[in-house]
Each structure stands twice: as C-alpha cells, then as structure tokens.
Design a protein around this motif. Sequence first.
Motif, short mmCIF file in Angstrom:
data_model
loop_
_atom_site.label_atom_id
_atom_site.label_comp_id
_atom_site.label_asym_id
_atom_site.label_seq_id
_atom_site.Cartn_x
_atom_site.Cartn_y
_atom_site.Cartn_z
N THR A 14 0.84 -1.19 0.00
CA THR A 14 0.00 0.00 0.00
C THR A 14 0.88 1.24 0.00
N ALA A 15 0.35 2.32 -0.56
CA ALA A 15 1.09 3.58 -0.59
C ALA A 15 1.19 4.15 0.82
N PRO A 16 2.28 4.84 1.15
CA PRO A 16 2.40 5.45 2.48
C PRO A 16 1.26 6.42 2.75
N GLU A 17 0.70 6.36 3.95
CA GLU A 17 -0.44 7.19 4.34
C GLU A 17 -0.06 8.00 5.58
N TRP A 18 -0.34 9.29 5.51
CA TRP A 18 -0.04 10.18 6.63
C TRP A 18 -1.14 10.09 7.67
N ARG A 19 -0.73 10.04 8.94
CA ARG A 19 -1.68 10.07 10.05
C ARG A 19 -1.09 10.94 11.17
N ARG A 20 -1.99 11.41 12.06
CA ARG A 20 -1.58 12.23 13.20
C ARG A 20 -2.14 11.60 14.48
N THR A 21 -1.27 11.40 15.44
CA THR A 21 -1.70 10.77 16.68
C THR A 21 -2.57 11.73 17.50
N ALA A 22 -3.53 11.16 18.24
CA ALA A 22 -4.47 11.98 19.00
C ALA A 22 -3.86 12.52 20.28
N SER A 23 -2.96 11.75 20.93
CA SER A 23 -2.43 12.16 22.24
C SER A 23 -1.28 13.16 22.11
N THR A 24 -0.32 12.87 21.23
CA THR A 24 0.87 13.72 21.09
C THR A 24 0.82 14.62 19.86
N ASN A 25 -0.19 14.45 19.02
CA ASN A 25 -0.32 15.27 17.82
C ASN A 25 0.91 15.15 16.92
N ALA A 26 1.51 13.95 16.86
CA ALA A 26 2.70 13.72 16.04
C ALA A 26 2.30 13.08 14.72
N LEU A 27 3.05 13.43 13.66
CA LEU A 27 2.78 12.88 12.34
C LEU A 27 3.51 11.55 12.18
N VAL A 28 2.86 10.60 11.50
CA VAL A 28 3.44 9.30 11.25
C VAL A 28 2.96 8.82 9.89
N ALA A 29 3.84 8.17 9.16
CA ALA A 29 3.49 7.58 7.86
C ALA A 29 3.59 6.07 7.99
N ASN A 30 2.58 5.37 7.49
CA ASN A 30 2.59 3.91 7.57
C ASN A 30 2.21 3.32 6.23
N PHE A 31 2.72 2.12 5.98
CA PHE A 31 2.41 1.36 4.77
C PHE A 31 2.56 -0.11 5.11
N ARG A 32 2.07 -0.95 4.22
CA ARG A 32 2.15 -2.39 4.42
C ARG A 32 3.18 -2.96 3.44
N VAL A 33 3.95 -3.93 3.93
CA VAL A 33 4.96 -4.58 3.14
C VAL A 33 4.75 -6.08 3.23
N ALA A 34 5.00 -6.77 2.14
CA ALA A 34 4.83 -8.23 2.08
C ALA A 34 6.14 -8.85 1.65
N SER A 35 6.47 -9.97 2.29
CA SER A 35 7.68 -10.72 1.97
C SER A 35 7.29 -12.17 1.71
N THR A 36 7.73 -12.69 0.58
CA THR A 36 7.40 -14.06 0.19
C THR A 36 8.68 -14.86 0.06
N ALA A 37 8.74 -15.99 0.72
CA ALA A 37 9.91 -16.85 0.64
C ALA A 37 9.91 -17.62 -0.68
N ARG A 56 2.52 -4.30 8.96
CA ARG A 56 2.32 -2.85 8.84
C ARG A 56 3.54 -2.14 9.39
N VAL A 57 4.06 -1.20 8.61
CA VAL A 57 5.29 -0.48 8.96
C VAL A 57 4.93 0.95 9.32
N ASN A 58 5.39 1.41 10.49
CA ASN A 58 5.18 2.79 10.95
C ASN A 58 6.51 3.53 10.91
N CYS A 59 6.49 4.72 10.32
CA CYS A 59 7.68 5.56 10.18
C CYS A 59 7.40 6.91 10.83
N TRP A 60 8.39 7.41 11.59
CA TRP A 60 8.22 8.64 12.34
C TRP A 60 9.21 9.70 11.86
#
Length: 252
Positions: A14-37, A56-60
Amino acid sequence: MFDINIVVVGNVLTAPEWRRTASTNALVANFRVASTARRMDKETGRWVDGNHFRVRVNCWRRLAEGVASSVTVGDPVVVAGRLYTRDWTDSEGNLRTTYEMEAVSVGHDLSRGRGRFFRNKPTAASATETAEAEGQIRGEAARPVAEDEAPAVYGDGVLDGDEPTFEDVPAPVADGAEAVAALRGGSIEPFDTMMAIPAGDPEPASDASERPPAPDPAPAPDTGSDGAPAQGEAPARRASRSRSSRRQPVPA
C-alpha cells in the motif's frame, strides 16, 4: 531490552499514508509490506513461492518524510526495525491482534533495480550565545558560585617557594689527561687506584727478570758404581716408607 529486531525484504503493498496521533499530535506515515519466501520444488525442479509474511510499517519524523516522498506501491524495499503486536477490539466487540513494525531504516532493494539518493538539507541552527544561554547548563538553569563559597580556588594545596631547579650538567672532557684530572678531583676514584695492592703484600712483577729466583733442587744421593746407594746413607724415601708401614698397637 526485549525488543525483536528484524529485517524484512519484500514489496510495498500500500502507498504510504499520513496520520496524526491523537495524544501527542505527532505525524506518522505507515504502509504495508509483504515478503514471500522462495524455495526449490524437487518434483518440478523450479523455484516456487513459499510462506508469506505481511506487516504494517510505521515511520516517524524525518524517516516518514523520506518514505512518503520516495516509496510507492510495488517498490522492492528493505525495512529494518522492531516487531511487536498490538491488541485491539473491533466495532463488533471482537478481540483482535495486529503485527506492527516500527521502522528504523527503509531503503530500496538495489539488487532488483537502480536508484538515486538525494540528501536532506540540514536545518540551520543559530549559534549565537546570549545571556540566557550562558545561564543554563544542559538546559538547566545554573547560578554562579561566590568566591567564598567555592570549594577550591587557584593556589589551594600548592607548596610555597620557587620551582625546583636542576643542577648544571658538566661539560664533556676533551682528552684523557683532563678525564684523569676530573676523576681525581671528584668523588670517583680512578681505576688504577681502586685496583692498588694493600701494603705488606709483595708487588707483582711485571716482567720475568723481576721475578724472585726459584729454589735449588735437592741434591741427588751418592751412588756406587753399581748404582746402589753408598754405605751409611739410606735413601730417605725408603726410611719414610718403613716408618709409615709400622703397625701401631691397638688399645685394649
């Protein structure tokens, strides 16, 4: 201490999606990654897909900015970070568990393509010192200590007097005569003086002519014409042998 650090090599789902946390009001981008053996099928002799792993991968902070502007769906990526589980309850009241990964580093897999890196410009920081900055140490306010309250000042514990000096080193001696004179004038005795022979002992002769004469050998006993000793003169060796051969009486 008990974090699970892993490295995932896979593709972006999935494409990276911007979100903002409710408690600290910090921005975070998350996306999903798949690995196949990939594994070798012994029956067909071909490589086939094996087990799948999706997370799901969270980036700060700055990592989130780089991921949002560089990663898109289908990109081969290498993600390093910490893996953990998050429990939550859905709208129907069911308890669910989600695997999430807090990324530390994200990059493209260059074994499957090419890329170009653009470094972020550092933010300018002011280095001007002010009175407010001088009154703080590591961000904590600090006041100067008065001279009478200081635990130690310059000169405490230092001995009075001038600094110690070293004696002058004597100049090197030029020739042998001056060396002998220097030795005799100083506290070191010359070698020939230390090796002098004490009084009363004969001085050793340095030459063969000065050696004392050797004692004359004992005169040989007179012998007759047949080689036997003369009458009345017994050989000293035979007399000493006869005296030594006598047996001493044994005490009772």
